[in-house]
Structure formats: C-alpha cells, structure tokens
Design a protein around this motif. Structure first.
Motif, PDB file in Angstrom:
ATOM      1  N   HIS A  19      -8.777   3.841   9.071  1.00 23.99           N
ATOM      2  CA  HIS A  19      -7.908   4.190  10.198  1.00 23.99           C
ATOM      3  C   HIS A  19      -8.460   3.580  11.490  1.00 23.99           C
ATOM      4  CE1 HIS A  19     -10.996   7.210   9.711  1.00 23.99           C
ATOM      5  NE2 HIS A  19     -10.751   7.722  10.909  1.00 23.99           N
ATOM      6  N   ASN A  20      -9.790   3.508  11.602  1.00 26.14           N
ATOM      7  CA  ASN A  20     -10.385   2.843  12.765  1.00 26.14           C
ATOM      8  C   ASN A  20     -10.161   1.334  12.710  1.00 26.14           C
ATOM      9  OD1 ASN A  20     -11.277   5.380  13.406  1.00 26.14           O
ATOM     10  ND2 ASN A  20     -13.376   4.767  13.821  1.00 26.14           N
ATOM     11  N   VAL A  21     -10.240   0.762  11.508  1.00 28.49           N
ATOM     12  CA  VAL A  21      -9.963  -0.666  11.367  1.00 28.49           C
ATOM     13  C   VAL A  21      -8.523  -0.962  11.783  1.00 28.49           C
ATOM     14  CG1 VAL A  21      -9.792  -2.584   9.724  1.00 28.49           C
ATOM     15  CG2 VAL A  21     -11.725  -0.991   9.590  1.00 28.49           C
ATOM     16  N   ALA A  22      -7.598  -0.053  11.456  1.00 23.57           N
ATOM     17  CA  ALA A  22      -6.215  -0.229  11.903  1.00 23.57           C
ATOM     18  C   ALA A  22      -6.132  -0.217  13.422  1.00 23.57           C
ATOM     19  CB  ALA A  22      -5.330   0.871  11.312  1.00 23.57           C
ATOM     20  N   GLY A  23      -6.884   0.692  14.056  1.00 22.09           N
ATOM     21  CA  GLY A  23      -6.919   0.720  15.512  1.00 22.09           C
ATOM     22  C   GLY A  23      -7.491  -0.567  16.089  1.00 22.09           C
ATOM     23  N   LYS A  24      -8.488  -1.128  15.406  1.00 21.96           N
ATOM     24  CA  LYS A  24      -9.045  -2.398  15.849  1.00 21.96           C
ATOM     25  C   LYS A  24      -7.992  -3.502  15.761  1.00 21.96           C
ATOM     26  CE  LYS A  24     -13.706  -1.188  14.261  1.00 21.96           C
ATOM     27  NZ  LYS A  24     -14.826  -1.494  13.347  1.00 21.96           N
TER      28      LYS A  24
ATOM     29  N   ARG B 288     -12.188  -4.910  -3.720  1.00 22.28           N
ATOM     30  CA  ARG B 288     -12.420  -3.483  -3.511  1.00 22.28           C
ATOM     31  C   ARG B 288     -12.932  -2.825  -4.796  1.00 22.28           C
ATOM     32  NH1 ARG B 288     -12.041  -3.024   2.138  1.00 22.28           N
ATOM     33  NH2 ARG B 288     -10.037  -3.887   2.834  1.00 22.28           N
ATOM     34  N   TYR B 289     -13.569  -1.680  -4.605  1.00 24.03           N
ATOM     35  CA  TYR B 289     -14.069  -0.913  -5.735  1.00 24.03           C
ATOM     36  C   TYR B 289     -13.072   0.148  -6.189  1.00 24.03           C
ATOM     37  CZ  TYR B 289     -18.632  -3.070  -5.250  1.00 24.03           C
ATOM     38  OH  TYR B 289     -19.653  -3.971  -5.217  1.00 24.03           O
ATOM     39  N   TYR B 290     -11.954   0.274  -5.484  1.00 24.91           N
ATOM     40  CA  TYR B 290     -10.922   1.245  -5.826  1.00 24.91           C
ATOM     41  C   TYR B 290      -9.572   0.551  -5.880  1.00 24.91           C
ATOM     42  CZ  TYR B 290     -14.310   4.902  -4.571  1.00 24.91           C
ATOM     43  OH  TYR B 290     -15.411   5.712  -4.501  1.00 24.91           O
ATOM     44  N   ALA B 291      -8.662   1.167  -6.636  1.00 25.14           N
ATOM     45  CA  ALA B 291      -7.288   0.679  -6.670  1.00 25.14           C
ATOM     46  C   ALA B 291      -6.526   1.188  -5.450  1.00 25.14           C
ATOM     47  CB  ALA B 291      -6.598   1.160  -7.951  1.00 25.14           C
ATOM     48  N   GLY B 292      -5.326   0.639  -5.259  1.00 24.65           N
ATOM     49  CA  GLY B 292      -4.459   1.109  -4.186  1.00 24.65           C
ATOM     50  C   GLY B 292      -4.851   0.634  -2.807  1.00 24.65           C
ATOM     51  N   CYS B 293      -5.530  -0.502  -2.717  1.00 22.28           N
ATOM     52  CA  CYS B 293      -6.050  -0.971  -1.424  1.00 22.28           C
ATOM     53  C   CYS B 293      -5.241  -2.124  -0.838  1.00 22.28           C
ATOM     54  CB  CYS B 293      -7.513  -1.402  -1.566  1.00 22.28           C
ATOM     55  SG  CYS B 293      -8.660  -0.049  -1.878  1.00 22.28           S
ATOM     56  N   GLU B 294      -4.062  -2.387  -1.390  1.00 19.58           N
ATOM     57  CA  GLU B 294      -3.332  -3.568  -0.925  1.00 19.58           C
ATOM     58  C   GLU B 294      -2.957  -3.490   0.550  1.00 19.58           C
ATOM     59  OE1 GLU B 294      -0.341  -1.006  -3.320  1.00 19.58           O
ATOM     60  OE2 GLU B 294      -2.484  -1.527  -3.359  1.00 19.58           O
ATOM     61  N   HIS B 295      -2.616  -2.307   1.039  1.00 22.33           N
ATOM     62  CA  HIS B 295      -2.221  -2.187   2.447  1.00 22.33           C
ATOM     63  C   HIS B 295      -3.456  -2.161   3.349  1.00 22.33           C
ATOM     64  CE1 HIS B 295       1.662  -1.656   0.750  1.00 22.33           C
ATOM     65  NE2 HIS B 295       1.346  -0.503   0.193  1.00 22.33           N
ATOM     66  N   ALA B 296      -4.533  -1.566   2.839  1.00 23.25           N
ATOM     67  CA  ALA B 296      -5.802  -1.629   3.568  1.00 23.25           C
ATOM     68  C   ALA B 296      -6.266  -3.078   3.693  1.00 23.25           C
ATOM     69  CB  ALA B 296      -6.864  -0.788   2.851  1.00 23.25           C
ATOM     70  N   ASP B 297      -6.072  -3.859   2.623  1.00 21.04           N
ATOM     71  CA  ASP B 297      -6.433  -5.281   2.668  1.00 21.04           C
ATOM     72  C   ASP B 297      -5.650  -6.006   3.756  1.00 21.04           C
ATOM     73  OD1 ASP B 297      -8.121  -4.848   0.559  1.00 21.04           O
ATOM     74  OD2 ASP B 297      -7.044  -6.106  -0.875  1.00 21.04           O
ATOM     75  N   THR B 298      -4.348  -5.723   3.825  1.00 24.11           N
ATOM     76  CA  THR B 298      -3.511  -6.373   4.836  1.00 24.11           C
ATOM     77  C   THR B 298      -4.028  -6.081   6.237  1.00 24.11           C
ATOM     78  OG1 THR B 298      -1.535  -6.298   3.443  1.00 24.11           O
ATOM     79  CG2 THR B 298      -1.187  -6.459   5.826  1.00 24.11           C
ATOM     80  N   ILE B 299      -4.334  -4.824   6.488  1.00 26.15           N
ATOM     81  CA  ILE B 299      -4.749  -4.427   7.836  1.00 26.15           C
ATOM     82  C   ILE B 299      -6.122  -4.989   8.170  1.00 26.15           C
ATOM     83  CG2 ILE B 299      -5.474  -2.410   9.180  1.00 26.15           C
ATOM     84  CD1 ILE B 299      -3.073  -0.940   7.876  1.00 26.15           C
ATOM     85  N   GLU B 300      -7.073  -4.929   7.239  1.00 22.82           N
ATOM     86  CA  GLU B 300      -8.395  -5.469   7.548  1.00 22.82           C
ATOM     87  C   GLU B 300      -8.335  -6.978   7.747  1.00 22.82           C
ATOM     88  OE1 GLU B 300     -12.999  -5.571   5.867  1.00 22.82           O
ATOM     89  OE2 GLU B 300     -11.604  -4.046   5.132  1.00 22.82           O
TER      90      GLU B 300
END
Length: 416
Positions: A263-268, A61-73
C-alpha cells in the motif's frame, strides 16, 4: 475526514485520527522532514493492498495473486527511474533508514568502516550513530562542518578519509542547509578506494525537480525517503548502477525485510507520477524560495543561521548568540503553543544536550504544499522571532497564535 467507519468500530482511534487532522489543519507544520501529501496519495496508501503479501519482486514473487502488485511496483520503479535518471531502483525499503541498511548489508561486512557526518553537525542516526544498528555493526568515524562557516570542509574530509581508510563514505544530511558538492565527495571516496553513498532523504523532491544538484550518476548509491520533499507515499528508495542491482535487491529482501508494504508502494507510485508533472517543479522552486525568505526574515529579526542562510528547504537557527538563555526545547515548546510546529536541533559545536540543544530547525515543504509564498513566509518569520523573543510571555504567544490561525484559514488543508 471524520473517519466514520473507524468510529463505529473503534471510537478512541477515530477521535485520535480526527484530532490529528485538526492539528495539521490548525497549525503550521514546519518540521523539515514532513509534508502534506495529496488526497490521491492518501487514498492509495489506505488501499486494499494492505491485505496483500508480495515477498520478492515483480515477476518473481513467493506468493500467488501478485499480478496487480507487480503492476503497481513496476510503475513506481519506472517513474522513479524517469524522475531521478537512475539505472536501477528498489522501492521496497520501509524508510530511508531501511534504504541505508540495504546498501550497508549489500556492500559491507560487519566491522567495515563508515565515514559520515556527525549527527550534531547535521548527519543522521543511520549514518553510524552508536545508538543505531549502523554504529553497532560497523566501525564509524565522523567528519564535521567547518565551525566558522557551517559548510562541509571538503579538504578536511579528504585528509580524514586518507587517515581513516573507510570502506564507504556517506554524504547527504538531515540538517545541512547548503547544496552538497557530490563530485567532491565522490573524488574523496575514489581516492581511498571506498564506495560513496549519497543519502538524499530530505532533498529527494528538490533533486527530482532539478532545484538541487543530483548525486545520481556520481555516487555509487543514492538512498532517500519518499515522503519528504518528494511528497509521495511514506517509505524509502535505493538507486544504483545496474552492476549493484542484484546485491542491493537481495539485501533489501530477504536480507533486511520481509514482505514489502505494497500500500505504501502504491502511494509512492502515485506521488512519483504527481512529481513528473510540470507543477511539481514550480512547487520545489517555491519550497526553496520560501526557505530563503524565511531565513532572511529571521536574520532581519536578529537570529543567527548556521552557514548564514540556506540553499534548500530548511533553515537551522543557532540561538546561542542571540538568545543564550533560551534552549531549542524552550523555543520548540513555545512555538508549538503558538501554532508553529518545528523541532529543536543540535548545531555545529553544540554545547548542550542533544535532548535540549541550542538550535531549532524549520522547513518549508508542508506549508508550501498549503500554498504559502514569500509574503506569508515573511509573516511566519516575524512570528517565529517574536515567540523566540518571549518564550514565557503567554500574551505574546496568544497574539501570534491568532495570526497563525488567520494564515491557516486563508490556506486550508484537506477541506473536504
């Protein structure tokens, strides 16, 4: 769903949202590209991930704080691989059109050639219509279905491809009610040295449940929407072999999009997990059976179906023979008044404007999600035919409206 918190801040928007819930509850949503997602998908899509930028991909990622986004994607990607058997999956496209853009930008140069189905014969804007970016950036030629049968003319497609020499052949359609023979289109692409893009936007769920043949492992690229028959978070998806993975990922980001809508990726991710359950296969089978029953009922009432029936989730009605003075727009308006929401649609050999064409398209994904089965579909088919027969008869429309109200009450939506 009263949207009380929204109402405190913005009552106008809250009123519109509440009215939309009421509209969906009180009518039959039969636009073939729509569905009713679960409350779990709704909750995931309205989550705090709407606050998070996550440009790049899991672990990069290009930003910090993405660990939970990584899990979901990662969950979304792995579940998609399991659902469709794909080597590589990108779940970041914002829509099916953006997924197609990702493939085009990855594999084509401006001015390259696309061979795709004509929009009036069941194709899609993003397959090369001149009003769309695809038609503006690339040279496009379009094939058609056989006007007599309503089926794809595979031999004619092969001859056309040989003459046009495309760089990519596009299959997968938005208003084609028959099963697609992916291998025959792949053979056409192979013969002319072209890539093959199979756009399964409408049938993602049917393919996942094995009630429609899959192009994965046949076509070079498979794209789709994730909110139609698959009934997950709104957006798009790209599937391909590993050799194309880097090109596709780079074309999606940074080539065509900025930060993904996490948030859409989470829905997916949630919707894909639901689709991996045994109940989803039964749902998809019922979608197809409901469409067949609907088509048979419409035919029994004197309406003509393009190709004479359906193998999928939709029927395409050609009104020209049975109701030559009734346009698709006339039928759409009258049916909406009666509580049946579908869309006017062009038909092969269209003789009217695309804005007010000669056909109507009806789909069964959403009403199947409400629990409709064959008995209800026969009632719905009779109701559609009665309204089409009397588009200017307010008393007939009101009578149908009462029957639709009863069906909606028997099959409630988002009750609490």
């Amino acid at each position: 769903m009263e949207y009380d918190i929204v109402r405190e801040v913005d009552p106008e928007v809250a009123d519109a949202l509440t009215s939309e819930v009421d509209r969906q509850r009180s009518g039959l949503q039969m636009i073939a590209s729509e569905n009713h997602v679960s409350k779990a998908v709704l909750e995931a899509q309205s989550s705090v991930l709407t606050n998070k930028y996550a440009e790049g991909y899991p672990g990069k990622r290009y930003y910090a704080g993405c660990e939970h986004a990584d899990t979901i994607e990662t969950l979304a990607v792995e579940r998609a691989k399991e659902l469709w058997g794909a080597d590589h999956v990108n779940v970041q496209p914002h829509s099916g059109t953006q997924a197609n853009m990702g493939v085009y930008l990855a594999m084509l140069d401006p001015g390259d050639r696309i061979l795709s189905l004509d929009l009036t014969h069941g194709g899609h804007l993003s397959h090369g219509h001149p009003a769309n970016f695809a038609g503006q950036l690339f040279e496009v030629e379009q094939y058609e279905v056989d006007p007599e049968t309503g089926y794809i003319d595979y031999e004619g497609l092969a001859e056309q491809a040989d003459e046009f020499d495309p760089d990519i052949v596009v299959s997968g359609y938005s208003a084609y009610p028959r099963e697609v023979e992916w291998d025959r289109i792949q053979a056409v692409a192979d013969d002319v040295g072209a890539y093959h893009l199979a756009d399964i936007a409408h049938i993602t769920g049917l393919v996942a449940a094995d009630v429609h043949s899959s192009p994965v492992g046949i076509a070079d690229f498979v794209t789709g929407s994730t909110h139609k028959t698959i009934r997950s978070g709104r957006g798009g998806i790209i599937m391909c072999e590993e050799e194309f993975a880097d090109d596709v990922d780079s074309a999606v980001f940074p080539g065509a999009q900025g930060g993904p809508l996490m948030h859409n990726v989470a829905g997916k991710a949630v919707g894909f997990k639901e689709a991996l359950q045994p109940e989803f296969e039964a749902y998809a089978e019922q979608v197809v059976e409901n469409a067949r029953t609907l088509g048979e009922t419409l035919q029994e009432n004197g309406l003509s179906l393009v190709s004479g029936g359906t193998d999928t989730h939709l029927v395409l009605v050609d009104l020209r023979e049975s109701h030559p003075e009734t346009t698709g727009g006339d039928a759409e308006d009258a049916l909406e008044e009666a509580g049946i929401v579908l869309n006017a649609n062009t038909v092969p050999g269209e003789t009217r404007s695309a804005f007010n064409p000669s056909g109507i398209r009806a789909g069964t994904p959403a009403i199947t999600s409400r629990g409709f089965e064959e008995e209800e579909m026969r009632t719905v088919g009779d109701c559609i035919a009665r309204v089409v027969d009397a588009t200017d008869d307010e008393s007939a429309i009101e009578e149908v409206r009462r029957e639709i109200d009863a069906l909606c009450e028997a099959h409630p939506l988002y009750e609490d």
